[in-house]
Scaffold this active site. Structure first.
Site, PDB file in Angstrom:
ATOM      1  N   SER A  69     -65.948  23.988 -17.651  1.00 45.26           N
ATOM      2  CA  SER A  69     -66.565  24.270 -18.950  1.00 45.26           C
ATOM      3  C   SER A  69     -67.129  25.688 -19.073  1.00 45.26           C
ATOM      4  CB  SER A  69     -67.622  23.222 -19.289  1.00 45.26           C
ATOM      5  OG  SER A  69     -68.617  23.169 -18.286  1.00 45.26           O
ATOM      6  N   ARG A  94     -50.881  23.122 -26.181  1.00 40.31           N
ATOM      7  CA  ARG A  94     -51.476  22.721 -27.454  1.00 40.31           C
ATOM      8  C   ARG A  94     -52.961  23.066 -27.573  1.00 40.31           C
ATOM      9  NH1 ARG A  94     -47.783  18.803 -26.025  1.00 40.31           N
ATOM     10  NH2 ARG A  94     -49.352  17.538 -24.981  1.00 40.31           N
ATOM     11  N   SER A 102     -44.855  33.396 -41.615  1.00 36.26           N
ATOM     12  CA  SER A 102     -44.126  32.332 -42.297  1.00 36.26           C
ATOM     13  C   SER A 102     -42.857  32.870 -42.938  1.00 36.26           C
ATOM     14  CB  SER A 102     -45.006  31.684 -43.365  1.00 36.26           C
ATOM     15  OG  SER A 102     -44.242  30.782 -44.156  1.00 36.26           O
ATOM     16  N   ARG A 104     -41.314  31.223 -45.050  1.00 32.54           N
ATOM     17  CA  ARG A 104     -41.332  30.737 -46.427  1.00 32.54           C
ATOM     18  C   ARG A 104     -41.953  31.776 -47.350  1.00 32.54           C
ATOM     19  NH1 ARG A 104     -44.189  25.230 -47.097  1.00 32.54           N
ATOM     20  NH2 ARG A 104     -42.971  25.233 -49.026  1.00 32.54           N
ATOM     21  N   ARG A 173     -33.557  30.927 -44.395  1.00 32.20           N
ATOM     22  CA  ARG A 173     -33.889  31.252 -42.997  1.00 32.20           C
ATOM     23  C   ARG A 173     -33.321  30.269 -41.976  1.00 32.20           C
ATOM     24  NH1 ARG A 173     -40.029  28.797 -42.234  1.00 32.20           N
ATOM     25  NH2 ARG A 173     -39.600  26.846 -43.323  1.00 32.20           N
ATOM     26  N   ASP A 189     -59.176  29.835 -24.924  1.00 32.96           N
ATOM     27  CA  ASP A 189     -60.285  30.091 -24.012  1.00 32.96           C
ATOM     28  C   ASP A 189     -59.745  30.317 -22.597  1.00 32.96           C
ATOM     29  OD1 ASP A 189     -60.464  27.565 -22.287  1.00 32.96           O
ATOM     30  OD2 ASP A 189     -60.619  26.672 -24.292  1.00 32.96           O
ATOM     31  N   ARG A 200     -46.766  29.412 -16.439  1.00 34.47           N
ATOM     32  CA  ARG A 200     -45.794  30.372 -16.976  1.00 34.47           C
ATOM     33  C   ARG A 200     -45.630  31.627 -16.125  1.00 34.47           C
ATOM     34  NH1 ARG A 200     -42.749  27.085 -19.912  1.00 34.47           N
ATOM     35  NH2 ARG A 200     -43.985  25.902 -21.428  1.00 34.47           N
TER      36      ARG A 200
END
Length: 305
Positions: A69, A94, A102, A104, A173, A189, A200
């Site tokens: 923490s 996540r 975007s 869009r 796209r 964090d 990774r």
């Protein structure tokens, strides 16, 4: 404790660090530092920052014993330009907070990733999700680069044609390839960043995402150098052993499970079959086959397998 100010981090704010052929990583902002971690850890008993050595020892203790923490008190925000196929690997983590450009709302740029010659290799024969260590010959590599670039040009030309016909951007796209560069703000964090980096920066990860992870780690090192040093020593450069592997390690060092040097009598007992000692193979921890190969590879390479 007031806002943490880290001179080395201030010097690189908004500076682009190039990655791959057209990508980059830059530090947009940071919250906290090594000092924030030790202050958060000591808040329960009201002790303030002590000496550099004591602070480093505390950070080491926290990391070794998985007291996570306090590391969550440090937050880094990155601006990253990366190929979509790398982004789709990163988004698996996540715990990040992100906002991506975007397609869009915006017309995507004509930026595509083309691997360098030294990064073009055939499918690995012993790794279903990776490439071989040796690249193809230069002539073959250049031919592959030309094929990739031709496909990218064609896809982007079709994208432009559809836009000119008035097709909605969100539809135009959809045929763009995974090599297209995207951009996002990525916030995480330090605790979760360390978990990301552990996975990774591993040699088994795809080379392209390793390149981004390395730059992100270098940037994090400017914000929290002692935390990163401890992470590098205990996690990135360390390995875990299973129960059976630990017993095998004890056996090779001549140490009994009680922590005493192996005696002649105990060595003779250990040399007997598990059945003779009244124990199963799992209980004695003797390794065979692939389990033994994996253990010995850890010892040789110092990498988690």
């Amino acid at each position: 404790m007031a806002h943490c100010f880290v001179e080395a981090a201030e010097q690189i704010l908004d500076k682009e660090f190039p990655v791959l052929d057209k990508g980059f990583v830059r530090l947009v902002d940071y919250l906290g530092s090594d000092e924030r971690v030790v202050q958060a850890a000591r808040v329960s008993y009201g002790a303030g920052t002590k000496t550099y050595r004591e602070d480093a020892a505390l950070i080491d203790y926290l990391l070794r014993n998985e007291h996570t923490s306090p590391f969550e008190q440090v937050v880094l925000t990155f601006h990253i330009k990366l190929p979509i196929f790398v982004a789709r690997q990163m988004v698996r983590h996540r715990t990040a907070r992100l906002n991506e450009i975007s397609g869009r709302y915006s017309v995507m740029k004509d930026d595509f990733y083309v691997p360098a010659l030294e990064d073009i290799a055939l499918q690995s024969t012993d790794n279903k999700q990776g490439r071989m260590a040796e690249p193809v010959d230069p002539d073959t590599g250049r031919f592959i680069q030309e094929q990739l670039e031709a496909g990218q040009r064609q896809a982007y030309q079709q994208y432009q044609n559809l836009l000119e016909q008035g097709l909605a951007r969100e539809l135009a796209r959809i045929n763009l390839p995974l090599s297209l560069y995207t951009e996002w703000y990525w916030q995480m964090d330090l605790h979760n960043l360390f978990h990301f980096l552990k996975l990774r920066l591993d040699p088994h990860a795809q080379k392209e995402i390793r390149a981004y992870a390395q730059v992100m780690f270098d940037i994090a090192r400017t914000v929290a150098p002692r935390c990163c040093e401890s992470f590098e020593r205990h996690i990135l450069g360390g390995v875990r052993f299973s129960r059976e592997e630990f017993v095998e390690l004890q056996r090779r060092l001549g140490i009994t499970p009680q922590g005493k040097p192996e005696t002649k009598h105990s060595a003779l007992q250990n040399a007997k079959s598990p059945e003779a000692n009244g124990a199963s193979t799992a209980e004695t921890g003797r390794l065979t086959g692939k389990n033994l190969e994996r253990f010995e590879e850890k010892l040789r390479t110092g990498r988690q397998t």
